[in-house]
Design a protein around this motif. Structure first.
Motif, PDB file in Angstrom:
ATOM      1  N   UNK A 112      34.240  30.136  34.420  1.00 16.88           N
ATOM      2  CA  UNK A 112      35.405  30.915  34.017  1.00 16.88           C
ATOM      3  C   UNK A 112      35.795  31.889  35.122  1.00 16.88           C
ATOM      4  N   UNK A 113      37.098  32.168  35.255  1.00 17.50           N
ATOM      5  CA  UNK A 113      37.517  33.170  36.241  1.00 17.50           C
ATOM      6  C   UNK A 113      36.789  34.492  36.043  1.00 17.50           C
ATOM      7  N   UNK A 114      36.509  35.157  37.141  1.00 16.54           N
ATOM      8  CA  UNK A 114      35.803  36.434  37.105  1.00 16.54           C
ATOM      9  C   UNK A 114      36.765  37.531  36.635  1.00 16.54           C
ATOM     10  N   UNK A 115      36.331  38.325  35.681  1.00 16.85           N
ATOM     11  CA  UNK A 115      37.184  39.385  35.140  1.00 16.85           C
ATOM     12  C   UNK A 115      37.209  40.575  36.097  1.00 16.85           C
ATOM     13  N   UNK A 116      38.356  40.772  36.738  1.00 12.76           N
ATOM     14  CA  UNK A 116      38.559  41.913  37.634  1.00 12.76           C
ATOM     15  C   UNK A 116      39.716  42.780  37.133  1.00 12.76           C
ATOM     16  N   UNK A 117      40.105  42.582  35.877  1.00 14.18           N
ATOM     17  CA  UNK A 117      41.321  43.192  35.345  1.00 14.18           C
ATOM     18  C   UNK A 117      41.295  44.714  35.324  1.00 14.18           C
ATOM     19  N   UNK A 118      40.096  45.305  35.300  1.00 17.70           N
ATOM     20  CA  UNK A 118      40.003  46.761  35.247  1.00 17.70           C
ATOM     21  C   UNK A 118      39.981  47.398  36.633  1.00 17.70           C
ATOM     22  N   UNK A 119      40.028  46.585  37.670  1.00 14.87           N
ATOM     23  CA  UNK A 119      40.019  47.098  39.038  1.00 14.87           C
ATOM     24  C   UNK A 119      41.454  47.089  39.549  1.00 14.87           C
ATOM     25  N   UNK A 120      42.002  48.274  39.771  1.00 16.76           N
ATOM     26  CA  UNK A 120      43.445  48.369  40.007  1.00 16.76           C
ATOM     27  C   UNK A 120      43.827  48.743  41.430  1.00 16.76           C
ATOM     28  N   UNK A 121      42.907  48.676  42.351  1.00 13.00           N
ATOM     29  CA  UNK A 121      43.259  49.053  43.710  1.00 13.00           C
ATOM     30  C   UNK A 121      42.452  48.280  44.723  1.00 13.00           C
ATOM     31  N   UNK A 122      42.710  48.550  45.999  1.00 11.87           N
ATOM     32  CA  UNK A 122      41.984  47.892  47.079  1.00 11.87           C
ATOM     33  C   UNK A 122      41.136  48.913  47.839  1.00 11.87           C
ATOM     34  N   UNK A 123      40.726  49.963  47.143  1.00 12.81           N
ATOM     35  CA  UNK A 123      39.826  50.935  47.746  1.00 12.81           C
ATOM     36  C   UNK A 123      38.438  50.326  47.892  1.00 12.81           C
ATOM     37  N   UNK A 124      37.605  50.958  48.677  1.00 12.31           N
ATOM     38  CA  UNK A 124      36.282  50.415  48.988  1.00 12.31           C
ATOM     39  C   UNK A 124      35.441  50.221  47.739  1.00 12.31           C
ATOM     40  N   UNK A 125      35.493  51.159  46.808  1.00  9.40           N
ATOM     41  CA  UNK A 125      34.689  51.059  45.600  1.00  9.40           C
ATOM     42  C   UNK A 125      35.093  49.850  44.769  1.00  9.40           C
ATOM     43  N   UNK A 126      36.403  49.628  44.635  1.00  8.93           N
ATOM     44  CA  UNK A 126      36.883  48.477  43.858  1.00  8.93           C
ATOM     45  C   UNK A 126      36.517  47.167  44.530  1.00  8.93           C
ATOM     46  N   UNK A 127      36.645  47.109  45.855  1.00 10.35           N
ATOM     47  CA  UNK A 127      36.306  45.890  46.596  1.00 10.35           C
ATOM     48  C   UNK A 127      34.823  45.572  46.441  1.00 10.35           C
ATOM     49  N   UNK A 128      33.984  46.592  46.562  1.00  9.91           N
ATOM     50  CA  UNK A 128      32.539  46.372  46.414  1.00  9.91           C
ATOM     51  C   UNK A 128      32.192  45.885  45.010  1.00  9.91           C
ATOM     52  N   UNK A 129      32.815  46.478  44.010  1.00  6.43           N
ATOM     53  CA  UNK A 129      32.538  46.082  42.632  1.00  6.43           C
ATOM     54  C   UNK A 129      33.024  44.648  42.384  1.00  6.43           C
ATOM     55  N   UNK A 130      34.209  44.306  42.900  1.00  6.80           N
ATOM     56  CA  UNK A 130      34.723  42.946  42.732  1.00  6.80           C
ATOM     57  C   UNK A 130      33.809  41.934  43.416  1.00  6.80           C
ATOM     58  N   UNK A 131      33.342  42.267  44.609  1.00  2.71           N
ATOM     59  CA  UNK A 131      32.419  41.379  45.329  1.00  2.71           C
ATOM     60  C   UNK A 131      31.138  41.175  44.532  1.00  2.71           C
ATOM     61  N   UNK A 132      30.619  42.261  43.979  1.00  3.26           N
ATOM     62  CA  UNK A 132      29.399  42.194  43.173  1.00  3.26           C
ATOM     63  C   UNK A 132      29.591  41.278  41.973  1.00  3.26           C
ATOM     64  N   UNK A 133      30.715  41.397  41.291  1.00  4.00           N
ATOM     65  CA  UNK A 133      30.973  40.577  40.106  1.00  4.00           C
ATOM     66  C   UNK A 133      31.137  39.103  40.475  1.00  4.00           C
ATOM     67  N   UNK A 134      31.809  38.849  41.568  1.00  2.00           N
ATOM     68  CA  UNK A 134      32.015  37.457  41.995  1.00  2.00           C
ATOM     69  C   UNK A 134      30.680  36.799  42.321  1.00  2.00           C
TER      70      UNK A 134
END
Length: 245
Positions: free
Chosen positions: A204-226
């Motif tokens: 299933x697609x990875x849920x990133x819907x709560x991440x609303x920016x391209x700041x470092x914290x959001x990118x790191x969290x998205x990478x972790x989830x993926x």
């Protein structure tokens, strides 16, 4: 594409090649696919599952583990069987090989100048491709797994997360298993006998819907989830518990 637990018979794997998308592949990329696909079908047992997880149209990102030089071949076959033509990010040096350059350029793939200021061009190229409705393929490990048991590497690149947050495109996790037995990372030639079963599964697609920016914290969290999604999908496929990290 069948979701059977049994590998496809050879005749079905070959026949599948004639039912996959062709328009937009480019002559030389299409030629390479038509040349390699039947060989892959004959020397391996292919088992594709989860192809319905890939949207049939619109921009999408695929993120896969990486075990072997065979992975781009098997993932291409899986993606095509799922109805999408994959576009890869590949090291720019490959464009300096004339025939390979024709395959890559015709296929709409994206050159990456690693560890240089030009690396940003690959990111922009991926964003542009996704915004045009393309299917863009990433191997976040940017190399083969460094784990002795073939679990995803600890150190990964964040490119797929950056593109996902920039474009809002879904990220579909994909796992390969068996390519490391067919063509080990240190081998010069594939090990054809006995025939290897190659499993490719999409989740299933990875849920990133709560991440609303391209700041470092959001990118790191998205990478972790993926990477977590890839690891869990691989654990399910292998029926094993991944290492705790």
């Amino acid at each position: 594409m069948s979701d059977s637990n049994k590998p496809m018979p050879t005749w079905r794997a070959i026949a599948l090649m004639f039912r996959v998308p062709r328009r937009g592949r480019g002559f030389w990329f299409s030629f390479a696919i038509d040349l390699i696909w039947p060989l892959l079908a004959v020397v391996t047992r292919l088992r594709f599952r989860g192809g319905e997880k890939l949207p049939k149209s619109g921009g999408v990102l695929l993120a896969s583990n990486h075990l072997s030089f065979a992975d781009p071949v098997t993932v291409t076959a899986f993606s095509l069987a799922s109805g999408r033509i994959p576009r890869y990010l590949a090291k720019a040096s490959l464009w300096r090989i004339p025939l390979v350059k024709r395959v890559l350029t015709g296929g709409g793939h994206i050159p990456v100048e690693r560890d240089t200021a030009q690396a940003r061009h690959a990111y922009l190229g991926a964003v542009e491709a996704v915004n045009k409705g393309e299917c863009v393929m990433f191997f976040p490990e940017a190399g083969f797994s460094d784990d002795e048991n073939h679990w995803p590497s600890r150190k990964v690149k964040n490119g797929v997360a950056r593109v996902a947050l920039e474009t809002g495109a879904p990220v579909v996790p994909v796992v390969n298993w068996g390519t490391h037995a067919l063509l080990p990372a240190t081998a010069k030639f594939p090990k054809l006998f006995p025939r290897k079963t190659i499993d490719i599964v999409a989740g299933d697609p990875v849920d990133l819907s709560d991440l609303n920016g391209t700041d470092r914290e959001s990118i790191n969290e998205a990478t972790k989830r993926i990477m977590h999604a890839i690891t869990e999908l691989l654990a399910t496929l292998r029926a094993e518990t991944p290492p705790t990290r």
